[in-house]
Design an enzyme around this catalytic site. Structure first.
Site, PDB file in Angstrom:
ATOM      1  N   TRP A  26      47.016  18.445  54.051  1.00  0.00           N
ATOM      2  CA  TRP A  26      47.054  19.827  53.470  1.00  0.00           C
ATOM      3  C   TRP A  26      47.617  20.910  54.423  1.00  0.00           C
ATOM      4  CZ3 TRP A  26      48.495  23.597  50.663  1.00  0.00           C
ATOM      5  CH2 TRP A  26      48.502  25.061  50.484  1.00  0.00           C
ATOM      6  N   LYS A 124      37.663  23.855  53.254  1.00  0.00           N
ATOM      7  CA  LYS A 124      36.159  24.182  51.939  1.00  0.00           C
ATOM      8  C   LYS A 124      35.218  23.430  51.694  1.00  0.00           C
ATOM      9  CE  LYS A 124      40.603  25.610  49.009  1.00  0.00           C
ATOM     10  NZ  LYS A 124      41.341  25.138  48.269  1.00  0.00           N
ATOM     11  N   ALA A 156      47.814  19.422  47.295  1.00  0.00           N
ATOM     12  CA  ALA A 156      49.003  18.983  48.649  1.00  0.00           C
ATOM     13  C   ALA A 156      50.742  18.606  48.290  1.00  0.00           C
ATOM     14  CB  ALA A 156      48.236  18.038  50.236  1.00  0.00           C
ATOM     15  N   LYS A 209      33.052  24.814  44.930  1.00  0.00           N
ATOM     16  CA  LYS A 209      33.612  24.157  44.041  1.00  0.00           C
ATOM     17  C   LYS A 209      34.037  22.855  44.659  1.00  0.00           C
ATOM     18  CE  LYS A 209      37.786  23.136  46.133  1.00  0.00           C
ATOM     19  NZ  LYS A 209      38.262  21.890  46.380  1.00  0.00           N
ATOM     20  N   SER A 272      41.985  15.061  43.632  1.00  0.00           N
ATOM     21  CA  SER A 272      40.599  15.479  44.130  1.00  0.00           C
ATOM     22  C   SER A 272      39.975  14.261  44.748  1.00  0.00           C
ATOM     23  CB  SER A 272      40.160  16.092  42.444  1.00  0.00           C
ATOM     24  OG  SER A 272      38.826  16.916  43.556  1.00  0.00           O
ATOM     25  N   ASN A 274      36.771  14.840  46.272  1.00  0.00           N
ATOM     26  CA  ASN A 274      35.730  15.113  45.617  1.00  0.00           C
ATOM     27  C   ASN A 274      34.931  14.335  44.137  1.00  0.00           C
ATOM     28  OD1 ASN A 274      34.685  16.911  47.587  1.00  0.00           O
ATOM     29  ND2 ASN A 274      36.403  17.701  47.748  1.00  0.00           N
ATOM     30  N   GLU A 299      34.484  17.195  51.280  1.00  0.00           N
ATOM     31  CA  GLU A 299      33.575  18.196  51.796  1.00  0.00           C
ATOM     32  C   GLU A 299      32.712  18.086  51.078  1.00  0.00           C
ATOM     33  OE1 GLU A 299      34.321  19.488  54.793  1.00  0.00           O
ATOM     34  OE2 GLU A 299      36.434  20.534  54.971  1.00  0.00           O
TER      35      GLU A 299
END
Length: 349
Positions: A26, A124, A156, A209, A272, A274, A299
């Protein structure tokens, strides 16, 4: 791969000196975008060998392969040189590494940092030990800094490729002219930036999120279907609002790019980390072994624990978040977590 360049709207913005701390995916994408905007941009890596590799190959093969650096993008591992005279310092590092970066910056000689420099977090996640947001961490270590957050639904690779993107830029104590200048500098044909004064809400939305993306990954990994995923995301938004408002954020922020927008992207995107983490949990792997095998930050894993502590301390009802915590830290089977959510007492929407 390098998309067509686009220049900023205001000529005054072209003089801004930008430094992006952290050469992960990122941070690199943000540096590529800023250079395309015609801004004086430096990408600052932590490791000397990574900086040398990127400078020689004009590409970040470790974290964002396939996207060529523009001719104006500078690469460095010299903290003082990269930050000297910078107008905007993007902190493109994970939340758990942010405090260490800030402490290194705090040790720089007087006069290296401009007093008017804007520190903009791209992170985040909450710090596990303190439950603080990225901007709170920056203020802890750099009390005089003007801090803000740039957040929203951003993969990204898509930003690096110049695909259409929108984000929210939030500051709490910044002069209006400074926000407008940075907003105009970063906005261009491929990226539109909206301004906000709800720094608390923008940061909390970006952090929360990631926790719900883990839940979405579990849902998809268990092949529960579209009905289940849509229901989960709807209730996740309601829970985000409840937690966020209890912690001092504005309701409207969670229906914007840094809340609902980021939630949708992170819960659906194949990129993603996550969501993928949640899918692997659903396959039977433990959180500890998944995290151990990851090269990049997840994260939502640490942030679930931080928010769980906050909600218990403040008496905030957050059943989805609580189940994610139990899956990650108490080895609760995802299917059992779903059963417990479905069997809660019925109530009005």
């Amino acid at each position: 791969m390098r998309p067509d360049s686009g220049r900023t709207r205001l000529s005054m913005c072209e003089s801004l000196k930008i430094t992006v701390c952290g050469a992960g995916a990122w941070g690199t994408a943000m540096a590529l975008h800023c250079e395309r905007q015609g801004l004086d941009t430096t990408l600052l890596a932590r490791r000397t060998e990574q900086a040398r590799s990127m400078a020689a190959e004009r590409e970040n093969k470790d974290y964002l392969p396939g996207y060529a650096f523009g001719p104006g993008l500078k690469v460095s591992d010299d903290l003082a040189a990269a930050l000297s005279g910078a107008d905007v310092i993007f902190m493109g590092v994970p939340s758990y590494a942010l405090r260490d970066w800030c402490r290194r910056i705090a040790r720089l000689d007087t006069g290296v940092l401009k007093p008017s420099a804007l520190f903009v977090s791209l992170a985040k996640g909450l710090e596990l030990e303190t439950q603080k947001t990225p901007c709170e961490i920056i203020k802890d270590e750099l009390p005089a800094a003007i801090v803000g957050s740039l957040s929203g639904p951003t993969f990204a690779g898509e930003v690096a490729a110049g695909k259409p993107t929108a984000m929210t830029l939030a500051f709490g104590d910044c002069l209006e002219g400074q926000i407008e200048s940075l907003q105009n500098a970063v906005s261009g044909p491929n990226l539109r930036v909206y301004a906000s004064r709800d720094l608390r809400g923008v940061e909390l939305g970006g952090c929360l999120k990631n926790v719900y993306a883990v839940a979405a990954g579990c849902c998809q990994g268990l092949r529960l279907g579209d009905n289940a995923l849509a229901s989960l995301l709807t209730r996740a938004v309601a829970e985000m609002v409840r937690v966020g408002q209890a912690l001092g954020a504005s309701l409207e922020t969670f229906y914007g790019l840094s809340g609902f927008g980021d939630l949708v992207a992170t819960c659906h995107g194949d990129w993603s980390r996550n969501r993928t983490f949640g899918e692997e949990l659903a396959s039977g792997r433990t959180a500890a072994e998944i995290i151990e095998s990851q090269k990049t930050a997840v994260e939502g894993y640490r942030t679930a624990s931080a928010f769980h502590s906050i909600c218990r301390r403040d008496g905030i009802d957050a059943p989805i978040l609580d189940q994610v915590y139990q899956i990650c830290y108490e080895a609760k089977p995802p299917m059992k977590a779903l059963a417990d959510l479905m069997s809660r007492d019925l109530k009005k929407e």
